[in-house]
Design a protein around this motif. Sequence first.
Motif, PDB file in Angstrom:
ATOM      1  N   LEU A  92      40.686  28.578  40.550  1.00 29.28           N
ATOM      2  CA  LEU A  92      40.572  29.087  39.187  1.00 29.28           C
ATOM      3  C   LEU A  92      39.585  30.243  39.066  1.00 29.28           C
ATOM      4  N   VAL A  93      38.558  30.274  39.916  1.00 33.63           N
ATOM      5  CA  VAL A  93      37.527  31.314  39.766  1.00 33.63           C
ATOM      6  C   VAL A  93      37.763  32.528  40.648  1.00 33.63           C
ATOM      7  N   MET A  94      38.660  32.442  41.607  1.00 33.24           N
ATOM      8  CA  MET A  94      38.850  33.558  42.538  1.00 33.24           C
ATOM      9  C   MET A  94      39.386  34.794  41.819  1.00 33.24           C
ATOM     10  N   ALA A  95      38.882  35.952  42.199  1.00 31.18           N
ATOM     11  CA  ALA A  95      39.354  37.207  41.613  1.00 31.18           C
ATOM     12  C   ALA A  95      40.859  37.346  41.825  1.00 31.18           C
ATOM     13  N   PRO A  96      41.590  37.907  40.850  1.00 33.51           N
ATOM     14  CA  PRO A  96      43.060  37.895  40.889  1.00 33.51           C
ATOM     15  C   PRO A  96      43.675  38.502  42.151  1.00 33.51           C
ATOM     16  N   VAL A  97      43.200  39.660  42.585  1.00 38.97           N
ATOM     17  CA  VAL A  97      43.831  40.315  43.742  1.00 38.97           C
ATOM     18  C   VAL A  97      43.624  39.511  45.024  1.00 38.97           C
ATOM     19  N   PRO A  98      42.382  39.136  45.378  1.00 38.58           N
ATOM     20  CA  PRO A  98      42.222  38.266  46.555  1.00 38.58           C
ATOM     21  C   PRO A  98      42.963  36.938  46.407  1.00 38.58           C
ATOM     22  N   ALA A  99      43.004  36.390  45.184  1.00 41.34           N
ATOM     23  CA  ALA A  99      43.710  35.129  44.967  1.00 41.34           C
ATOM     24  C   ALA A  99      45.193  35.272  45.296  1.00 41.34           C
ATOM     25  N   GLY A 100      45.796  36.365  44.855  1.00 47.38           N
ATOM     26  CA  GLY A 100      47.207  36.595  45.156  1.00 47.38           C
ATOM     27  C   GLY A 100      47.458  36.686  46.650  1.00 47.38           C
ATOM     28  N   ARG A 101      46.545  37.339  47.364  1.00 50.32           N
ATOM     29  CA  ARG A 101      46.697  37.458  48.816  1.00 50.32           C
ATOM     30  C   ARG A 101      46.525  36.108  49.500  1.00 50.32           C
ATOM     31  N   VAL A 102      45.566  35.329  49.016  1.00 51.40           N
ATOM     32  CA  VAL A 102      45.347  33.996  49.594  1.00 51.40           C
ATOM     33  C   VAL A 102      46.575  33.120  49.362  1.00 51.40           C
ATOM     34  N   ARG A 103      47.105  33.134  48.160  1.00 54.90           N
ATOM     35  CA  ARG A 103      48.295  32.341  47.859  1.00 54.90           C
ATOM     36  C   ARG A 103      49.454  32.738  48.766  1.00 54.90           C
ATOM     37  N   HIS A 104      49.666  34.044  48.921  1.00 51.56           N
ATOM     38  CA  HIS A 104      50.761  34.528  49.766  1.00 51.56           C
ATOM     39  C   HIS A 104      50.557  34.089  51.214  1.00 51.56           C
ATOM     40  N   ALA A 105      49.311  34.151  51.685  1.00 55.64           N
ATOM     41  CA  ALA A 105      49.029  33.801  53.074  1.00 55.64           C
ATOM     42  C   ALA A 105      49.176  32.292  53.311  1.00 55.64           C
ATOM     43  N   LEU A 106      48.786  31.482  52.333  1.00 55.43           N
ATOM     44  CA  LEU A 106      48.780  30.036  52.518  1.00 55.43           C
ATOM     45  C   LEU A 106      50.115  29.371  52.198  1.00 55.43           C
ATOM     46  N   GLU A 107      50.976  30.030  51.456  1.00 57.01           N
ATOM     47  CA  GLU A 107      52.214  29.395  50.992  1.00 57.01           C
ATOM     48  C   GLU A 107      53.041  28.789  52.124  1.00 57.01           C
TER      49      GLU A 107
END
Length: 392
Positions: free
Chosen positions: A240-255
């Motif tokens: 919830l607290v992660m900055a949007p751009v890094p969060a999007g990259r993390v989600r894409h990498a972890l999916e």
Amino acid sequence: MRISANPLRGQQFPAVLLLLAAGLGLLLANLPTHDALASLLDFHIAVPGTDLDLSVAHWVSDGLLAVFFLVVAIELRHELTHGELDSVSKAVQPAIAAAGGILVPIAAYLLIAGPAAGTAETAAGWPVPTATDIAFALGVLAMFGRGLPSGVRVFLLALAILDDIVGIVFIAVLFAHDVQWLLFGLAVVAVAVFWALSRLLHAKGHPLIAVAMAVVGVVSWGLVAASGVHATIAGVMLGLVMAPVPAGRVRHALEPTVNGFILPVFAFVAAFVVIPAVSPSALSPAFWAIVVALPVGKIVGISLFGWAAMRIRPQGAPPALPFADLVAAGALGGIGFTVSLLLANLAFASDAGIRDQAILGVLVGSLIALALSGVIVSLRAGWYRRVASAAS
């Protein structure tokens, strides 16, 4: 629609993989392989210099599943800020339907397995049938829903996201035990550091910042786990607290890892239960309550509350869905699975016998909902295709 080359980023394959993993866990638990695998899952692994000493099964449910909740929280934040729930007009209809999909299953569960039914020892399981497994629901929709209008998928997605929020609240509030507030406060400080690092990563993009974020994230998880709050809540806070751009990259990498490894492993471990050799009448009320509350409670609650929500649509809300589409969404909502399995484990952590039967209830109830939703979605999609064909 663009189709990902990686099937683990799709909707159908992860759902099938999850079902196969659960089926394999249930099968091996009821074969001569049971004792060896049970010993492995009960084997404890400690972290030197800390109080963390968890069994393999708990490393899966508390550790690996925290990564899943990290991804869930990232998706929640996106939908709440830029997606299907970024305004009151968008959120009000699925919110009312989601409320029905929570309240009616709770009522159904308590009628069968609550104090009024003379079974107070199983009443703690009332949160179990409130969850909707978005991966399964969207997978069934993708398999059988060709021709359905996009509004059905949007409504289901918003409803399932709201269900996830309620499930997270249940986990955080109902299943915390002997909370050590100092440790939890330190976890909040670590999350704040993670927040600052994520914004620094967005601004600077240096890989060492990403490494520091990973270290701080693990520390925050350890502090939450040691505090008495369920460890998966650490993943929620970080996402919830992660900055949007890094969060999007993390989600894409972890999916792919979440869909291809973490969720199947959790499904295998959670479904590793022995089917009791008793008559159906001897099964725990928790089993029957979940079997009824998931497919029946969800479809009734979502359909009726969703119908009421469509009658009071605010200005700017999406177009009203026909009642038959709401029934299809309600049937899909009855596929509880992942979060319901976790809730069953938590609700009956002190009683292995009831816990195993509650887990069986989740599996049976979700399978009934899966089959029912497949039929209803297929019929509804076929109707839309015939209408489109006649109009062309």
